[in-house]
Scaffold this motif. Sequence first.
Motif, PDB file in Angstrom:
ATOM      1  N   LEU A   1       0.836  -1.205   0.000  1.00  0.00           N
ATOM      2  CA  LEU A   1       0.000   0.000   0.000  1.00  0.00           C
ATOM      3  C   LEU A   1       0.868   1.251   0.000  1.00  0.00           C
ATOM      4  CD1 LEU A   1      -2.944   1.109   0.153  1.00  0.00           C
ATOM      5  CD2 LEU A   1      -2.605   1.263   2.628  1.00  0.00           C
ATOM      6  N   TYR A   2       0.538   2.158  -0.932  1.00  0.00           N
ATOM      7  CA  TYR A   2       1.235   3.448  -1.037  1.00  0.00           C
ATOM      8  C   TYR A   2       0.241   4.580  -0.853  1.00  0.00           C
ATOM      9  CZ  TYR A   2       4.948   0.851  -3.531  1.00  0.00           C
ATOM     10  OH  TYR A   2       5.932  -0.021  -3.888  1.00  0.00           O
ATOM     11  N   ASN A   3       0.768   5.731  -0.477  1.00  0.00           N
ATOM     12  CA  ASN A   3       0.026   6.974  -0.592  1.00  0.00           C
ATOM     13  C   ASN A   3       0.690   7.768  -1.709  1.00  0.00           C
ATOM     14  OD1 ASN A   3      -0.419  10.094   0.454  1.00  0.00           O
ATOM     15  ND2 ASN A   3      -2.146   8.748   0.869  1.00  0.00           N
ATOM     16  N   TYR A   4      -0.105   8.066  -2.754  1.00  0.00           N
ATOM     17  CA  TYR A   4       0.463   8.700  -3.949  1.00  0.00           C
ATOM     18  C   TYR A   4      -0.576   9.631  -4.548  1.00  0.00           C
ATOM     19  CZ  TYR A   4       2.117   9.054  -8.808  1.00  0.00           C
ATOM     20  OH  TYR A   4       2.504   9.516 -10.044  1.00  0.00           O
TER      21      TYR A   4
ATOM     22  N   THR B   1       0.221   3.430 -13.076  1.00  0.00           N
ATOM     23  CA  THR B   1       1.442   3.872 -12.399  1.00  0.00           C
ATOM     24  C   THR B   1       2.337   2.685 -12.067  1.00  0.00           C
ATOM     25  OG1 THR B   1       0.126   5.647 -11.417  1.00  0.00           O
ATOM     26  CG2 THR B   1       2.312   5.283 -10.506  1.00  0.00           C
ATOM     27  N   THR B   2       3.612   2.788 -12.377  1.00  0.00           N
ATOM     28  CA  THR B   2       4.544   1.690 -12.138  1.00  0.00           C
ATOM     29  C   THR B   2       5.040   1.693 -10.692  1.00  0.00           C
ATOM     30  OG1 THR B   2       6.491   2.994 -12.747  1.00  0.00           O
ATOM     31  CG2 THR B   2       5.331   1.831 -14.535  1.00  0.00           C
ATOM     32  N   GLU B   3       5.606   0.559 -10.290  1.00  0.00           N
ATOM     33  CA  GLU B   3       6.148   0.451  -8.941  1.00  0.00           C
ATOM     34  C   GLU B   3       7.298   1.436  -8.739  1.00  0.00           C
ATOM     35  OE1 GLU B   3       7.540  -2.994  -5.794  1.00  0.00           O
ATOM     36  OE2 GLU B   3       7.832  -3.350  -7.942  1.00  0.00           O
ATOM     37  N   ALA B   4       8.107   1.648  -9.786  1.00  0.00           N
ATOM     38  CA  ALA B   4       9.231   2.576  -9.677  1.00  0.00           C
ATOM     39  C   ALA B   4       8.749   3.997  -9.361  1.00  0.00           C
ATOM     40  CB  ALA B   4      10.029   2.575 -10.977  1.00  0.00           C
ATOM     41  N   VAL B   5       7.663   4.412 -10.023  1.00  0.00           N
ATOM     42  CA  VAL B   5       7.109   5.748  -9.771  1.00  0.00           C
ATOM     43  C   VAL B   5       6.545   5.829  -8.354  1.00  0.00           C
ATOM     44  CG1 VAL B   5       5.276   7.362 -10.426  1.00  0.00           C
ATOM     45  CG2 VAL B   5       6.655   6.256 -12.192  1.00  0.00           C
ATOM     46  N   LEU B   6       5.847   4.786  -7.937  1.00  0.00           N
ATOM     47  CA  LEU B   6       5.263   4.766  -6.589  1.00  0.00           C
ATOM     48  C   LEU B   6       6.368   4.826  -5.532  1.00  0.00           C
ATOM     49  CD1 LEU B   6       2.505   2.054  -7.114  1.00  0.00           C
ATOM     50  CD2 LEU B   6       2.134   4.499  -6.793  1.00  0.00           C
TER      51      LEU B   6
ATOM     52  N   GLU C   1       9.374   6.124  -5.890  1.00  0.00           N
ATOM     53  CA  GLU C   1      10.102   7.394  -5.919  1.00  0.00           C
ATOM     54  C   GLU C   1       9.253   8.574  -5.465  1.00  0.00           C
ATOM     55  OE1 GLU C   1      12.863  10.078  -8.938  1.00  0.00           O
ATOM     56  OE2 GLU C   1      12.167   8.091  -9.560  1.00  0.00           O
ATOM     57  N   TYR C   2       8.002   8.598  -5.908  1.00  0.00           N
ATOM     58  CA  TYR C   2       7.175   9.778  -5.657  1.00  0.00           C
ATOM     59  C   TYR C   2       6.073   9.553  -4.622  1.00  0.00           C
ATOM     60  CZ  TYR C   2       9.467  11.363  -9.905  1.00  0.00           C
ATOM     61  OH  TYR C   2      10.411  11.719 -10.836  1.00  0.00           O
ATOM     62  N   GLY C   3       5.827   8.304  -4.289  1.00  0.00           N
ATOM     63  CA  GLY C   3       4.821   8.003  -3.287  1.00  0.00           C
ATOM     64  C   GLY C   3       5.460   7.680  -1.947  1.00  0.00           C
ATOM     65  N   LYS C   4       4.627   7.277  -0.999  1.00  0.00           N
ATOM     66  CA  LYS C   4       5.102   6.903   0.332  1.00  0.00           C
ATOM     67  C   LYS C   4       4.569   5.513   0.645  1.00  0.00           C
ATOM     68  CE  LYS C   4       4.965   8.277   5.209  1.00  0.00           C
ATOM     69  NZ  LYS C   4       4.443   9.246   6.190  1.00  0.00           N
TER      70      LYS C   4
END
Length: 204
Positions: A138-141, A175-180, A182-185
């Motif tokens: 789980l991410y916050n993005y 959205t890719t895992e790499a973006v999540l 780098e830019y998500g939490k």
Amino acid sequence: MKIERLSPDKIRIFLTFDDLSERGIQKEDMWQEIPKVHDLFTDMMDQAYNEVGFDATGPLAVEVFALPAQGMVVIVTRGKYDHHQYMGHIEDEIPEDVYEMEVTLEESDTIVYAFNDFEVLIEAAHVLQWNITKAGKLYNYNDKWVLYLEPADLDEDKHPSLIAVLAEFGESISTTEAVLEEYGKVIIPEDAIGVICHHFARQE
């Protein structure tokens, strides 16, 4: 077909497999220059203009993301004319309404859904826990809760029912895992479904 404007020059279109099958299009057809794909693209651009005011004149970069058991996400970015590409043509002969497509296709086996409300995610997790044992990150993005699922952690036979539940409560995103990362939490690094169900009760 669902259209969302991402910026003045970029839109995202979500196509279900029903949208494609209605037009006799297979997933593999999407990067081919065939009439029915061109007709689909024309329909998408017409709908994009009518719904979000996106003007498709000029060269367009088209990214197609194939998602498992869900459909396709099409990202369309509008560029500007490069007049060097039209050397040998009289400038007045370049039609204003012709778009030039550069299509790239990426296929992802991962399942990624975004939820606007954490309470909705809790409800989805409790429904999903019967189909998923230990899976999910789980991410916050972008002010959303994003559930990222790897296919290796899931029973392939349960994909359709899993997707049906996720689509009911959330929104499929590309959205890719790499973006999540780098830019998500990262909120829950593993077993997100189980952790949510353990700590949060369903609303009655």
